[in-house]
Design a protein around this motif. Structure first.
Motif, PDB file in Angstrom:
ATOM      1  N   PHE A  60     -10.777 -17.495   1.363  1.00  0.00           N
ATOM      2  CA  PHE A  60     -10.024 -16.612   1.731  1.00  0.00           C
ATOM      3  C   PHE A  60      -8.568 -17.008   2.087  1.00  0.00           C
ATOM      4  CE2 PHE A  60      -8.549 -13.504   4.809  1.00  0.00           C
ATOM      5  CZ  PHE A  60      -8.410 -12.287   4.156  1.00  0.00           C
ATOM      6  N   ALA A  61      -8.654 -18.189   2.834  1.00  0.00           N
ATOM      7  CA  ALA A  61      -7.371 -18.608   3.270  1.00  0.00           C
ATOM      8  C   ALA A  61      -6.443 -19.050   2.113  1.00  0.00           C
ATOM      9  CB  ALA A  61      -7.527 -19.879   4.334  1.00  0.00           C
ATOM     10  N   MET A  62      -7.051 -19.621   1.069  1.00  0.00           N
ATOM     11  CA  MET A  62      -6.503 -20.024  -0.253  1.00  0.00           C
ATOM     12  C   MET A  62      -5.784 -18.910  -0.800  1.00  0.00           C
ATOM     13  SD  MET A  62      -6.901 -20.446  -3.778  1.00  0.00           S
ATOM     14  CE  MET A  62      -8.586 -19.877  -3.826  1.00  0.00           C
ATOM     15  N   GLN A  63      -6.283 -17.768  -0.969  1.00  0.00           N
ATOM     16  CA  GLN A  63      -6.061 -16.352  -1.548  1.00  0.00           C
ATOM     17  C   GLN A  63      -4.716 -16.012  -0.717  1.00  0.00           C
ATOM     18  OE1 GLN A  63      -9.410 -13.891  -2.140  1.00  0.00           O
ATOM     19  NE2 GLN A  63     -10.495 -15.536  -3.289  1.00  0.00           N
ATOM     20  N   MET A  64      -4.867 -15.845   0.452  1.00  0.00           N
ATOM     21  CA  MET A  64      -3.861 -15.188   1.158  1.00  0.00           C
ATOM     22  C   MET A  64      -2.648 -16.367   1.140  1.00  0.00           C
ATOM     23  SD  MET A  64      -4.760 -12.413   2.262  1.00  0.00           S
ATOM     24  CE  MET A  64      -5.980 -12.555   0.736  1.00  0.00           C
ATOM     25  N   LEU A 107      -0.953 -15.557  -2.346  1.00  0.00           N
ATOM     26  CA  LEU A 107      -0.322 -14.345  -2.247  1.00  0.00           C
ATOM     27  C   LEU A 107       1.250 -14.470  -1.444  1.00  0.00           C
ATOM     28  CD1 LEU A 107      -3.017 -11.678  -1.376  1.00  0.00           C
ATOM     29  CD2 LEU A 107      -1.444 -11.810  -3.531  1.00  0.00           C
ATOM     30  N   ALA A 108       1.220 -15.125  -0.301  1.00  0.00           N
ATOM     31  CA  ALA A 108       2.265 -15.278   0.179  1.00  0.00           C
ATOM     32  C   ALA A 108       3.392 -16.413  -0.456  1.00  0.00           C
ATOM     33  CB  ALA A 108       2.134 -16.068   1.731  1.00  0.00           C
ATOM     34  N   SER A 129       2.039  -7.522   2.398  1.00  0.00           N
ATOM     35  CA  SER A 129       0.814  -6.685   2.688  1.00  0.00           C
ATOM     36  C   SER A 129       1.497  -5.150   2.547  1.00  0.00           C
ATOM     37  CB  SER A 129      -0.103  -6.838   3.643  1.00  0.00           C
ATOM     38  OG  SER A 129       0.567  -6.943   4.980  1.00  0.00           O
ATOM     39  N   ALA A 130       0.814  -4.365   2.124  1.00  0.00           N
ATOM     40  CA  ALA A 130       1.334  -2.758   2.025  1.00  0.00           C
ATOM     41  C   ALA A 130       0.227  -2.084   3.371  1.00  0.00           C
ATOM     42  CB  ALA A 130       0.932  -2.335   0.699  1.00  0.00           C
ATOM     43  N   ARG A 131       1.107  -1.109   3.801  1.00  0.00           N
ATOM     44  CA  ARG A 131       0.224  -0.239   4.681  1.00  0.00           C
ATOM     45  C   ARG A 131      -0.058   0.898   3.970  1.00  0.00           C
ATOM     46  NH1 ARG A 131      -0.291  -2.318   9.853  1.00  0.00           N
ATOM     47  NH2 ARG A 131       0.106  -0.231  10.691  1.00  0.00           N
ATOM     48  N   THR A 132      -0.975   1.600   4.592  1.00  0.00           N
ATOM     49  CA  THR A 132      -1.836   2.662   3.951  1.00  0.00           C
ATOM     50  C   THR A 132      -0.766   3.659   3.545  1.00  0.00           C
ATOM     51  OG1 THR A 132      -3.958   2.357   5.210  1.00  0.00           O
ATOM     52  CG2 THR A 132      -3.611   4.355   4.193  1.00  0.00           C
ATOM     53  N   GLN A 133       0.166   4.064   4.376  1.00  0.00           N
ATOM     54  CA  GLN A 133       1.102   5.112   4.024  1.00  0.00           C
ATOM     55  C   GLN A 133       1.986   4.643   2.768  1.00  0.00           C
ATOM     56  OE1 GLN A 133       1.280   8.273   5.373  1.00  0.00           O
ATOM     57  NE2 GLN A 133       2.477   8.328   3.509  1.00  0.00           N
ATOM     58  N   GLU A 134       2.139   3.311   2.598  1.00  0.00           N
ATOM     59  CA  GLU A 134       3.194   3.087   1.372  1.00  0.00           C
ATOM     60  C   GLU A 134       2.221   3.190   0.211  1.00  0.00           C
ATOM     61  OE1 GLU A 134       5.622  -0.847   2.398  1.00  0.00           O
ATOM     62  OE2 GLU A 134       3.819  -1.139   3.456  1.00  0.00           O
ATOM     63  N   PHE A 135       0.891   3.089   0.506  1.00  0.00           N
ATOM     64  CA  PHE A 135      -0.048   2.883  -0.742  1.00  0.00           C
ATOM     65  C   PHE A 135      -0.097   4.689  -1.120  1.00  0.00           C
ATOM     66  CE2 PHE A 135      -4.058   4.185  -2.849  1.00  0.00           C
ATOM     67  CZ  PHE A 135      -3.905   2.979  -4.069  1.00  0.00           C
ATOM     68  N   ILE A 152      -6.102 -15.500   9.952  1.00  0.00           N
ATOM     69  CA  ILE A 152      -5.560 -15.808   8.522  1.00  0.00           C
ATOM     70  C   ILE A 152      -4.399 -15.135   7.874  1.00  0.00           C
ATOM     71  CG2 ILE A 152      -6.057 -16.335   6.255  1.00  0.00           C
ATOM     72  CD1 ILE A 152      -8.844 -17.261   7.115  1.00  0.00           C
ATOM     73  N   LEU A 153      -4.920 -13.733   8.180  1.00  0.00           N
ATOM     74  CA  LEU A 153      -3.999 -12.495   7.658  1.00  0.00           C
ATOM     75  C   LEU A 153      -2.401 -12.875   8.700  1.00  0.00           C
ATOM     76  CD1 LEU A 153      -6.446  -9.611   7.483  1.00  0.00           C
ATOM     77  CD2 LEU A 153      -5.177 -10.652   5.604  1.00  0.00           C
ATOM     78  N   GLU A 154      -2.639 -12.984   9.861  1.00  0.00           N
ATOM     79  CA  GLU A 154      -1.538 -13.029  10.804  1.00  0.00           C
ATOM     80  C   GLU A 154      -0.688 -14.080  10.115  1.00  0.00           C
ATOM     81  OE1 GLU A 154      -3.205 -12.413  14.509  1.00  0.00           O
ATOM     82  OE2 GLU A 154      -2.830 -10.233  14.467  1.00  0.00           O
ATOM     83  N   ARG A 155      -1.120 -15.198   9.967  1.00  0.00           N
ATOM     84  CA  ARG A 155      -0.619 -16.275   9.785  1.00  0.00           C
ATOM     85  C   ARG A 155       0.590 -16.185   8.696  1.00  0.00           C
ATOM     86  NH1 ARG A 155      -4.634 -20.377   7.697  1.00  0.00           N
ATOM     87  NH2 ARG A 155      -5.586 -20.007   9.826  1.00  0.00           N
ATOM     88  N   HIS A 156       0.181 -15.191   7.649  1.00  0.00           N
ATOM     89  CA  HIS A 156       1.219 -15.026   6.564  1.00  0.00           C
ATOM     90  C   HIS A 156       1.817 -13.393   6.873  1.00  0.00           C
ATOM     91  CE1 HIS A 156      -0.592 -18.146   4.508  1.00  0.00           C
ATOM     92  NE2 HIS A 156      -1.686 -17.752   4.859  1.00  0.00           N
ATOM     93  N   GLY A 157       1.744 -13.088   7.997  1.00  0.00           N
ATOM     94  CA  GLY A 157       2.372 -11.789   8.225  1.00  0.00           C
ATOM     95  C   GLY A 157       1.715 -10.553   7.697  1.00  0.00           C
TER      96      GLY A 157
END
Length: 189
Positions: free
Chosen positions: A27-31, A34-35, A41-47, A79-84
């Motif tokens: 998971f860390a490698m995937q994030m 992406l970064a 990352s998109a917010r629900t409203q953006e989607f 992990i998510l927060e590490r990449h914003g």
């Protein structure tokens, strides 16, 4: 304007056996990938805006999780927060604080988040959507029981987080025409 949207769906970020887990390192490698590739990352409203033809999902990814496993709070969020990045977690609201007790092969009994963790993560910017109350396959229930699962899980989240969620994910992805119509009566996606 992009004509497609990138949506990633996860369940458990752990070394638990079975197809709904991936290792924290994977998971860390995937994030990280992406970064490095310039995705946000998109917010629900953006989607939702993109889905309605009013927005763009270029270089954005909607990161989703099903089932509210405790490892989301403990492993995935740092992990998510590490990449914003943020994520959208679909929650079986009446199962929180317990362990996975629905059918998996092999059985895993992974712990689920508690309501206080969801409240804290919501304040940190994570998003939450409905996933039924008891994680039952929705075509197997009807009438008031199905309404309780579908609308009730959103009502639970609204009580806790202050707003009815726009998103619902059917447990197991199991739907029929009646389930789809009932979900559409309450949720935008």
């Amino acid at each position: 304007m992009s004509d497609h949207a990138l949506v990633l769906t996860y369940h458990s970020i752990s070394d638990a056996p079975g197809p709904t887990s991936i290792s924290p390192d994977s998971f860390a490698m995937q994030m990280e990938t992406l970064a490095r590739c310039g995705y946000a990352s998109a917010r629900t409203q953006e989607f939702l805006d993109w889905h309605q033809g009013k927005g763009d999902m270029a270089r954005k990814v909607l990161i989703t999780f099903d089932d509210a496993f405790a490892d989301f709070a403990e492993v995935a969020v740092p992990i998510l927060e590490r990449h914003g990045f943020t994520a959208l977690m679909f929650v079986p609201t009446r199962k929180l604080g317990g362990a996975e007790d629905w059918y998996t092969f092999p059985p895993t009994n992974r712990p689920l988040m508690r309501r206080d963790q969801i409240l804290a993560l919501h304040k940190q910017g994570m998003e939450f959507g409905a996933h039924g109350r008891t994680h039952c396959p929705l075509p197997s229930v009807s009438g008031d029981a199905r309404a309780d699962e579908i609308a009730g899980s959103g009502a639970d989240l609204a009580e806790w987080l202050g707003a009815f969620p726009p998103a619902f994910a059917a447990p197991y992805g199991a739907v029929d025409n009646n389930v789809v119509c009932e979900i559409a009566d309450h949720y935008a996606i």
